[in-house]
Design an enzyme around this catalytic site. Structure first.
Site, PDB file in Angstrom:
ATOM      1  N   THR A  42       0.851  -1.187   0.000  1.00 56.23           N
ATOM      2  CA  THR A  42       0.000   0.000   0.000  1.00 56.23           C
ATOM      3  C   THR A  42       0.891   1.242   0.000  1.00 56.23           C
ATOM      4  O   THR A  42       2.103   1.146   0.162  1.00 56.23           O
ATOM      5  CB  THR A  42      -0.900   0.059   1.262  1.00 56.23           C
ATOM      6  OG1 THR A  42      -0.076   0.286   2.403  1.00 56.23           O
ATOM      7  CG2 THR A  42      -1.724  -1.201   1.429  1.00 56.23           C
ATOM      8  N   CYS A  43       0.247   2.378  -0.131  1.00 62.76           N
ATOM      9  CA  CYS A  43       0.969   3.651  -0.029  1.00 62.76           C
ATOM     10  C   CYS A  43       0.346   4.482   1.088  1.00 62.76           C
ATOM     11  O   CYS A  43       0.003   5.644   0.906  1.00 62.76           O
ATOM     12  CB  CYS A  43       0.967   4.395  -1.361  1.00 62.76           C
ATOM     13  SG  CYS A  43      -0.681   4.709  -2.004  1.00 62.76           S
TER      14      CYS A  43
END
Length: 93
Positions: A19-20
């Site tokens: 994820t970011c």
């Protein structure tokens, strides 16, 4: 990551969840929920792979934070990168 990824992965194969975000529920929380679901409702055996070697290799460029299951790359203005979370899982059977 849902348990669907584990169903699609062949035994011996790997799954990378990334994820970011800095959000623990979206990072380790999602991995934990998927693992619990797989362990409780299927006979699929999944293990978390150690990614510490990546943190060691890139520690001069990025700031890492070890989470329960994966690694979190903390935002870094000098490297113009982050945040990023990643976790590698391996299907055993």
């Amino acid at each position: 990551m849902t348990s669907a990824a584990a169903h699609c992965c062949k035994p011996g194969g790997s799954i990378v969840y990334s994820t970011c975000t800095l959000s623990p529920p979206q990072n380790d929380g999602v991995v934990q929920a998927a693992l619990e679901l797989l362990w409780q409702q299927t006979n699929i055996d999944i293990v978390v792979q150690d990614t510490g070697h990546l943190a060691d290799t890139f520690s001069n460029t990025f700031n890492f934070y070890k989470c329960r299951f994966g690694q979190l790359v903390l935002p870094n203005l000098t490297a113009n990168f982050g945040p990023m979370y990643f976790c590698k899982l391996k299907r055993l059977n």
